[in-house]
Design an enzyme around this catalytic site. Sequence first.
Site, PDB file in Angstrom:
ATOM      1  N   SER A  82       0.850  -1.124   0.036  1.00  0.00           N
ATOM      2  CA  SER A  82      -0.047   0.022  -0.071  1.00  0.00           C
ATOM      3  C   SER A  82       0.889   1.273  -0.061  1.00  0.00           C
ATOM      4  CB  SER A  82      -0.879  -0.138   1.274  1.00  0.00           C
ATOM      5  OG  SER A  82      -0.036  -0.052   2.493  1.00  0.00           O
ATOM      6  N   THR A 184      -2.270   3.362   3.990  1.00  0.00           N
ATOM      7  CA  THR A 184      -1.633   4.417   3.747  1.00  0.00           C
ATOM      8  C   THR A 184      -0.770   4.826   4.993  1.00  0.00           C
ATOM      9  OG1 THR A 184      -2.835   5.628   2.093  1.00  0.00           O
ATOM     10  CG2 THR A 184      -1.619   7.285   3.262  1.00  0.00           C
ATOM     11  N   THR A 202       1.473   7.061   0.001  1.00  0.00           N
ATOM     12  CA  THR A 202       0.806   5.977  -0.493  1.00  0.00           C
ATOM     13  C   THR A 202       0.511   5.318  -1.937  1.00  0.00           C
ATOM     14  OG1 THR A 202      -1.751   5.123  -0.163  1.00  0.00           O
ATOM     15  CG2 THR A 202      -1.376   7.351  -1.119  1.00  0.00           C
ATOM     16  N   ARG A 212      -6.028   8.537 -11.553  1.00  0.00           N
ATOM     17  CA  ARG A 212      -6.529   8.758 -10.139  1.00  0.00           C
ATOM     18  C   ARG A 212      -5.729   9.319  -9.265  1.00  0.00           C
ATOM     19  NH1 ARG A 212      -6.826   6.948  -4.700  1.00  0.00           N
ATOM     20  NH2 ARG A 212      -8.902   7.343  -3.691  1.00  0.00           N
ATOM     21  N   THR A 235      -6.326   8.103   6.447  1.00  0.00           N
ATOM     22  CA  THR A 235      -6.215   6.955   5.642  1.00  0.00           C
ATOM     23  C   THR A 235      -7.373   6.651   5.496  1.00  0.00           C
ATOM     24  OG1 THR A 235      -5.299   4.964   5.724  1.00  0.00           O
ATOM     25  CG2 THR A 235      -5.862   6.042   7.841  1.00  0.00           C
ATOM     26  N   GLY A 236      -7.433   5.946   4.297  1.00  0.00           N
ATOM     27  CA  GLY A 236      -9.134   5.221   3.849  1.00  0.00           C
ATOM     28  C   GLY A 236      -9.433   5.947   2.453  1.00  0.00           C
TER      29      GLY A 236
HETATM   30  C1  SD4 Z   1      -6.199   6.930  -1.271  1.00  0.00           C
HETATM   31  N1  SD4 Z   1      -6.294   7.192   1.076  1.00  0.00           N
HETATM   32  O1  SD4 Z   1      -5.608   7.202  -2.166  1.00  0.00           O
HETATM   33  C2  SD4 Z   1      -5.667   6.561   0.197  1.00  0.00           C
HETATM   34  C3  SD4 Z   1      -5.767   5.307   0.255  1.00  0.00           C
HETATM   35  C4  SD4 Z   1      -5.427   4.804   2.041  1.00  0.00           C
HETATM   36  O2  SD4 Z   1      -5.239   3.206   3.395  1.00  0.00           O
HETATM   37  O3  SD4 Z   1      -5.340   5.514   2.758  1.00  0.00           O
HETATM   38  N2  SD4 Z   1      -5.288   3.628   2.165  1.00  0.00           N
HETATM   39  O4  SD4 Z   1      -7.297   7.118  -1.191  1.00  0.00           O
END
Ligand code: SD4
Length: 322
Positions: A82, A184, A202, A212, A235-236
């Site tokens: 990740s 991330t 990330t 993207r 994160t997310g």
């Molecule tokens: C994203 N926030 O590219 C990042 C991915 C992520 O844990 O946080 N994953 O949307």
Amino acid sequence: MTKRRSFLKKITAASVGLGNLAALRPAFANPAPQAKKPVVVSTWRHGLAANEAAWKVLSKGGRALDAVEAGVMVTEAEDNLSVGYGGLPDRDGRVTLDACIMDENGECGAVACLEEIMHPISVARLVMEKTPHVMLVGEGAQEFALSQGFKKENLLTERSKKAWKEWLKEAEYKPIINIENHDTIGMLALDEEGNLSGACTTSGLAYKMHGRVGDSPIIGAGLFIDNEVGAATATGMGEAIVKICGAHLIVELMRQGYSPQEACEVAIKRISKQKNAKDIQIGFLALGKNGEVGSYALQKGFDYATYADGKNQMTDVGSFYR
Ligand code: SD4
């Protein structure tokens, strides 16, 4: 006189758009306790190893900015799915990286959709320090990195290639980050001088459309630092975070007197109103100018690592959906 006072009360409440004036939290409502410093916090379990590297800088009286860069570089170089090397590719099999960094002076730098460079965070720092810009993307970011002495490297490992080939068999495009696919690294540090900095890096959403970009390289979404107040990272599912300018919202709430914990909870509640909130994961992490830490997530399963007082440890985070 009394009539006038109650009239004034009414118009003040109405003019700020609040039924209840007690909901306003002035900064002095939350007096800062004794500062705990230095301290470094970072998202997820890989934060433990990253914190170790950051602590080496902080414990010698080093600058928070140097600490967060050194910290997240550990995660970028690890073969994980990740961040940086080994990150899962986009749906065309290309590993594209997003990162940003911000210091105590409000200076910041970012790269997005950067390919074949192991340490996007260091490129982001150079964007901040050596260009008049905040963000470089794609080919331009790579050209800049090469001009600064970075080398092209293949970041797609056998493991991530295999996972992508498996995904291609069905190739169903469902861009979602839930509790199974995430990680991330967002890191926030407060140094001995009392200065705050942060970094976020990330490989983004696995099997995303080429091009993207998520929240992680966006200042104010994936990361925000205000040296007078505090710092926040995210994160997310990036799209959900961008829609509320997550990290900036949290820091701004802290400026109004909310604790880091309260601010993260308000931001998560706001995301919970989005239409696909039940299916995604979001985690916020915040650090106050006084060293106080707060964190909250949409779903169960988010945790973070804190290094302070010579100890590095994990904390499980509460969630909106229990
Ligand atoms: C994203 N926030 O590219 C990042 C991915 C992520 O844990 O946080 N994953 O949307």
